[in-house]
Design a protein around this motif. Structure first.
Motif, short mmCIF file in Angstrom:
data_model
loop_
_atom_site.label_atom_id
_atom_site.label_comp_id
_atom_site.label_asym_id
_atom_site.label_seq_id
_atom_site.Cartn_x
_atom_site.Cartn_y
_atom_site.Cartn_z
N TYR A 56 -8.31 -31.65 -27.68
CA TYR A 56 -8.10 -30.31 -27.97
C TYR A 56 -7.39 -29.55 -26.89
N ALA A 57 -7.82 -29.89 -25.77
CA ALA A 57 -7.16 -29.23 -24.52
C ALA A 57 -5.64 -29.47 -24.38
N LEU A 58 -5.43 -30.71 -24.85
CA LEU A 58 -4.12 -31.17 -24.84
C LEU A 58 -3.27 -30.61 -25.89
N SER A 59 -3.85 -30.70 -27.11
CA SER A 59 -3.10 -30.19 -28.13
C SER A 59 -2.69 -28.78 -28.08
N VAL A 60 -3.44 -28.04 -27.50
CA VAL A 60 -3.22 -26.69 -27.48
C VAL A 60 -2.03 -26.15 -26.57
N GLN A 61 -1.63 -27.15 -25.83
CA GLN A 61 -0.32 -27.04 -24.97
C GLN A 61 0.57 -27.46 -25.28
N LEU A 62 0.59 -28.33 -26.92
CA LEU A 62 1.88 -28.74 -27.32
C LEU A 62 2.14 -27.81 -28.43
N LYS A 63 3.64 -27.59 -28.48
CA LYS A 63 4.15 -26.79 -29.77
C LYS A 63 4.42 -27.80 -31.23
N CYS A 64 3.88 -27.38 -32.18
CA CYS A 64 4.21 -28.09 -33.21
C CYS A 64 5.72 -27.76 -33.81
N LEU A 65 6.42 -28.64 -33.47
CA LEU A 65 7.94 -28.18 -33.71
C LEU A 65 8.46 -28.13 -35.23
N VAL A 112 8.74 -28.49 -26.23
CA VAL A 112 7.29 -28.81 -26.96
C VAL A 112 6.38 -28.56 -26.08
N LEU A 113 6.49 -28.22 -24.81
CA LEU A 113 5.27 -27.85 -23.83
C LEU A 113 5.24 -26.35 -23.97
N LEU A 114 4.10 -25.65 -24.49
CA LEU A 114 4.03 -24.19 -24.50
C LEU A 114 3.64 -23.67 -23.12
N THR A 115 3.44 -24.50 -22.12
CA THR A 115 3.44 -24.05 -20.67
C THR A 115 5.09 -24.29 -20.19
N PRO A 116 5.45 -22.83 -19.74
CA PRO A 116 6.59 -22.80 -19.31
C PRO A 116 6.70 -23.62 -17.94
N PRO A 117 7.88 -24.19 -17.70
CA PRO A 117 8.08 -25.16 -16.42
C PRO A 117 7.92 -24.52 -15.10
N SER A 118 7.39 -25.10 -14.06
CA SER A 118 7.32 -24.56 -12.81
C SER A 118 8.55 -24.74 -11.90
N SER A 119 9.60 -25.01 -12.51
CA SER A 119 10.64 -25.23 -11.65
C SER A 119 11.85 -24.66 -12.38
N GLY A 120 12.93 -24.54 -11.70
CA GLY A 120 14.36 -24.02 -12.38
C GLY A 120 14.24 -22.70 -13.04
N LEU A 121 15.10 -22.23 -13.98
CA LEU A 121 15.28 -21.09 -14.20
C LEU A 121 13.73 -20.68 -14.97
N GLY A 122 13.15 -21.24 -15.83
CA GLY A 122 12.01 -21.19 -16.53
C GLY A 122 10.86 -20.64 -15.67
N GLY C 389 3.64 -20.04 -24.21
CA GLY C 389 2.69 -20.10 -25.19
C GLY C 389 1.43 -19.59 -24.76
N VAL C 390 0.22 -19.97 -25.22
CA VAL C 390 -0.74 -19.51 -25.03
C VAL C 390 -1.58 -20.04 -23.64
N PRO C 391 -1.11 -20.98 -22.92
CA PRO C 391 -1.42 -21.23 -21.82
C PRO C 391 -0.80 -20.31 -20.70
N SER C 394 -2.96 -17.13 -21.25
CA SER C 394 -4.20 -16.98 -20.64
C SER C 394 -4.19 -16.99 -19.20
N ARG C 395 -3.13 -17.60 -18.53
CA ARG C 395 -3.21 -17.81 -17.06
C ARG C 395 -2.81 -16.47 -16.45
N MET C 396 -1.98 -15.72 -17.09
CA MET C 396 -1.47 -14.63 -16.40
C MET C 396 -2.12 -13.41 -16.76
N THR C 397 -2.63 -13.36 -17.99
CA THR C 397 -3.64 -12.21 -18.19
C THR C 397 -4.83 -12.13 -17.66
#
Lengths: 186, 174, 657
Positions: A56-65, A112-122, C389-391, C394-397
């Protein structure tokens, strides 16, 4: 609840009973309790291995394309089901969370990752709010500092008389008791 | 207006204008979620047993153009695009090869589908989930065009036409 | 017939607004009081028009008049009556009509409330602003989003009915109107803000006038958001209620700025400070409601809630741009006049706390807005596609939420002007113990992870503080200690704390699993036993229901079902939930019984404390209502500032109403 009622107490007894509240060690004791509780609550369960929780923890971080605005955890679309099965099989192979997420990102792109990247423009989406908030706090601090420097404006004698008169009138309106020295702690 | 107020108003106005411009120029329809990282890279490995029973390996087809088509018999747009694939395959027997990968389907249904609708190219069935993940398939049908060097040069989704495929292998922008 | 009636209503509504603007403008220009008094009649005319249109639309829906395109597209003979009424706001054109109706209603309410002061230029300007917004919405309905477009239906035609998702739950009948009452209500304070800027009377008078309107709108918006979350939970079948979806964010943004305003306005009333800031917050709140509507209606962002529709998007965006331009222009023009005379003496004071509160809410709103539009920014800059998305949210707020809870604990006990450590220690003693007790309690009931335990602790701290204020107030004033802004505000705080705790606990400790069961088979998930008893099929007018019976923990039988709607063939689940004070057990069916084996796949989701979200929302609304009653007010002629000396400051804080 805490016996704060100003009208019914006399200052001295109260002060003694409340002296505890002004001692630093009483507050330190509270901090200690909270600190111990926080340490005790640290989750020690392993993040590897196969479990519903981890999937669950992993799948909430993935976007269903295939769907609109849903995560792989929420969706029942075929693609989401397939993703969840893939997560299961990778968990069984002993992959780490990062490896599993990278597997999907490599095939489906960053999107596909709901967490934006930690490098680059994102990465700006992480950085900009922090910078803006820091700038805001600094700005406010600066304003306060300036106000303190310029703290020239003082209440004039006239203001004081006005306020004192008004307060006296108020208390006459309100208190049946004769106006005596009131408990400053209210 | 004091200089500080003017500066502040100016900044707010510029940010707001940029924001509106951004929202105004973004066209929602153009952004279908296609996210595939496969394009521009070497094609992911694709092996298996074809419906006809022979072994298949994508790497054996180096030197030819290959169209890897992900489909399912239960997916209406897949059924709709099939004649186009047949036409493309017939037109390019000398230099291109079509490969179909059936997703979540049974051998019987796929065999019946090809008998009915034509098409004599290799079809992979069975456990094809891993392949579709490797290619980054989002929504059936999807076709990946692999060039003679084994690099994926294009991804076409939502039903292809023979002309589109032709354009890709002729090096024209479709 | 219905079309003609509806179009006539729209024209009357538009006419009332346009002529109203003209007459009021003329009255202002020539200084003719009798013209200014015409504000109320014209407001009534536009309301009459809106009511007529709404009646026509409802009549068309009830009689299934398929010559109206809106009914052709969204009506159906098999829609149950309640959802047939609600079909009006199930799609774009009808929801704009609802918007127009509510707006006309608010305009009349304002004109009526100030009927004795209609000659005041400030009120006249406020009405002009409201009429102008009315012109926009009536104009929109007569052009791009016409709810009464005609169509010739084929013989024997029956429509598809509203989107099945929207006719699946009773909450859909209430969530959109609530949200709209909130959205549209913010037009009132915005109108007065514009009026104050235009007339140059930027003193404090109008703030007091509009405070209650703002509070009312805020209450509706809060209720609308909570009901929307509840609807998601009850309908969407994945156990979630809030996922930081762009459209959810769009409704949350004005809530954030509105909340910030409700706090900082007290600083202005009390100390005359933060004028520019407050005006900006009001303008931003209104602009954000329009932006929210744009995001929902244009399809520019991906969302389950979005429904795109042609040219409406650009028009709404244009309106948003106009609002921003007018607001920024006016504030810039009057900027220097708005300079506040006061200053804050110490950061450790009530006003300092309100300032911190505003900084936090502004940061919150910024994070949410940035996260929502960031994918567009990146795509515009370099064509890359990424998701926020959600992560991220959640982390920022989370840190912002923690800071807000802390502030919620400390701020209510702070005196105005200047607080001391001694006063704080004295007053925070019991609230702090409340926080300590909450952390210990959380650990005792098995909470893991320092963040959730900390959330519990801060919530206990904040709740202690709010309860302390309420106890002191009720001791002093009896039942009146529960009404009025400060006391009602504490009740709202308690509701917010409940929501915060429930949110933290339910998102952190969610357990979910999918089980495939044959008839009579039992499976265990998260300590609960589920027995599949079988399925049955029920035919309804507009759908076929496949109901699965599942016994939970050997007790009651729950009946999650799948509904296949006849029109469009969409299949939508209806989850079944065992609601409990500590834990919800949520069942939803993923598939109909397998024709061969008879097995069904059931998704089981176990989440703690979910029910407290709705209870907390209810408490917030109750608190808002309590705040609307006049509490014990400060005598308006009493001097607001006392000397900085400690005793004086203390008294000052005591008589805060």
């Amino acid at each position: 609840m805490n016996g704060d009622d100003p009208a019914s107490r006399q200052g001295n007894g109260r002060r003694q009973r409340h002296a505890l509240r002004q001692h630093w060690w009483a507050w330190a004791a509270m901090a200690l309790v909270v600190g111990v509780v926080l340490v005790a609550s640290i989750d020690t369960s392993p993040s590897r291995g196969v479990s519903e929780q981890r999937r669950y923890a992993l799948s909430v971080q993935l976007k269903c394309l295939q769907c609109v605005g849903e995560s792989v955890a929420a969706s029942q679309a075929p693609l989401a089901v397939q993703f969840r099965e893939e997560i299961d099989s990778q968990m069984r192979q002993g992959r780490t969370d990062d490896e599993i997420l990278a597997f999907f990102a490599q095939r489906y792109g960053q999107e596909v990752l709901l967490t934006p990247p930690s490098s680059g423009l994102g990465a700006l989406v992480w950085v900009v709010p922090v910078v803006v908030v820091a700038a805001g706090v600094l700005g406010l601090a600066g304003v306060f500092a300036r106000w303190r420097r310029e703290a020239g404006a003082r209440a004039s004698e006239e203001d004081r008389t006005l306020v004192a008169g008004e307060l006296a009138r108020r208390h006459q309106d309100r208190d049946p008791e004769p106006a005596g020295p009131r408990d400053p702690d209210g | 207006m004091s200089r500080r107020t003017a500066a502040l108003v100016g900044v707010v106005a510029v940010v707001a204008a940029a924001f509106v411009w951004l929202l105004a120029t973004h066209s929602p329809s153009a952004s279908t979620p296609t996210g595939s990282a496969a394009v521009g890279r070497l094609a992911p490995a694709l092996t298996g047993t074809t419906l006809a029973g022979s072994a298949f390996d994508l790497d054996d087809l180096r030197g030819d153009w290959v169209v890897v088509n992900f489909f399912a018999t239960w997916c209406p747009p897949c059924v709709a695009e099939h004649p186009e694939l047949v036409r493309f395959a017939d037109d390019n027997r000398d230099r291109a090869q079509v490969v179909s990968v059936a997703f979540d389907d049974t051998d019987e249904r796929v065999a019946a589908f090809f008998r009915e609708n034509g098409g004599d190219w290799p079809v992979l069935t069975g456990d094809t989930g891993a392949a579709s993940l490797d290619y980054g398939v989002v929504k059936l049908p999807e076709s990946y065009v692999v060039d003679p060097n084994g690099t994926v040069v294009a991804k076409l989704d939502g039903g292809v036409t023979a002309d589109e495929l032709q354009a890709v292998i002729d090096g024209r922008t479709p | 017939m219905n079309r003609a009636l509806g179009l006539a209503g729209l024209l009357v509504g538009l006419g009332g607004c346009v002529i109203g603007i003209g007459v009021l403008a003329e009255g202002l220009r020539r200084d003719r009081p009798h013209l200014l008094r015409m504000g109320l009649p014209y407001a009534l005319v536009s309301l009459a028009g809106a009511v007529l249109s709404t009646i026509a639309m409802q009549r068309a829906l009830i009689t299934r008049d398929y010559t109206v395109e809106f009914v052709f597209d969204h009506g159906s003979s098999s829609t149950p009556p309640l959802f047939n009424v609600a079909a009006m706001w199930s799609a774009l054109e009808g929801s704009i009509l609802l918007w127009g109706l509510v707006l006309a209603g608010f305009t009349v309410a304002v004109a009526w409330r100030f009927r004795r002061r209609l000659e005041d230029p400030l009120v006249a300007w406020a009405l002009i602003t409201m009429f102008a917004v009315g012109v926009f919405f009536f104009g929109l309905m007569l052009t791009a989003a016409n709810p009464f477009r005609g169509v010739v239906p084929p013989v024997g035609y029956d429509g598809p009915g509203p989107n099945p998702l929207l006719q699946n739950h009773i909450l859909m009948a209430f969530h959109p109107p609530m949200l709209y009452l909130g959205y549209v209500g913010f037009t009132v304070p915005f109108a007065f803000a514009i009026a104050a800027l235009v007339t140059g009377r930027v003193g404090e008078g109008w703030l007091v006038e509009t405070r209650r309107w703002t509070l009312l709108s805020w209450g509706f918006l809060t209720a609308g958001i909570i009901l929307g979350a509840w609807w998601s939970y009850e309908v969407l079948g994945w156990g979630g209620y809030w996922k930081w979806d762009p459209v959810e964010n769009a409704s949350f943004l004005p809530w954030l700025t509105g909340t910030a305003y409700l706090h900082s306005v007290m600083v202005q009333e009390r100390r005359g400070m933060l004028r520019v800031w407050n005006l900006s917050l009001l303008c931003a709140t209104f602009a954000l409601t329009i932006l929210g509507t744009f995001l929902t209606r244009s399809g520019v962002v991906e969302s389950v809630h979005a429904f795109s529709s042609g040219s409406v998007g650009p028009i709404l965006l244009g309106f948003f741009a106009v609002i921003v331009a007018v607001s920024v222009g006016l504030i810039g023009w009057r900027g220097d006049q708005l300079r506040s005379p006061g200053r804050i003496d110490s950061p450790v004071s009530r006003e300092g706390a309100f300032l911190a509160n505003n900084a936090l809410f502004a940061a919150f709103a910024f994070v949410v807005l940035l996260g929502t539009v960031f994918p567009l920014i990146v795509e515009a800059v370099n064509g890359e596609r990424l998701s926020v998305g959600v992560p991220f949210f959640s982390r920022m707020t989370m840190p912002i939420g923690f800071a807000l809870l802390t502030l919620m604990a400390v701020a209510p006990v702070l005196p105005w002007r200047k607080g001391t450590g001694e006063v704080l220690r004295e007053r925070l003693w019991w609230p702090a113990w409340g926080g300590v007790a909450a952390t210990v309690f959380a650990l005792a009931v098995g909470a893991t992870g320092p963040t959730v335990v900390l959330a519990f602790g801060l919530a206990g701290f904040a709740a202690g503080s709010a309860i302390r204020q309420l106890v002191l107030a009720t001791r002093r004033q009896g039942w009146r200690g529960l009404v009025g802004r400060a006391n009602g505000g504490m009740v709202v705080h308690l509701g917010t704390i409940l929501v915060a705790v429930a949110f933290a606990a339910s998102t952190s400790y969610i357990r979910q699993a999918e089980v495939t069961l044959a008839q009579g088979q039992t499976s265990t998930v998260a300590g609960h036993e589920f027995t599949y008893l079988g399925s049955r099929t029920v035919e309804r007018d507009n759908r076929v229901e496949v109901i699965s019976e599942v016994r939970v923990d050997g007790g009651r039988v729950y009946e999650p079902r799948l509904n296949r709607y006849r029109m469009g063939g969409m299949t939508i689940g209806t989850p079944s939930v065992r609601v409990g004070p500590t834990e919800d057990v949520y069942l939803s069916v993923s598939s109909t019984p397998d024709p061969v084996t008879g097995e069904v796949t059931i998704r089981v989701i176990v989440q703690p404390l979910v029910v407290w979200l709705w209870i907390g929302g209810g408490v917030m609304v109750v608190g808002t209502v309590l705040s609307l009653f006049p509490g014990r007010r400060r005598d308006p002629t009493a001097p607001a500032s006392a000397p900085v000396a400690e005793r004086g400051a203390r008294r000052d804080a005591e008589i805060v109403t």
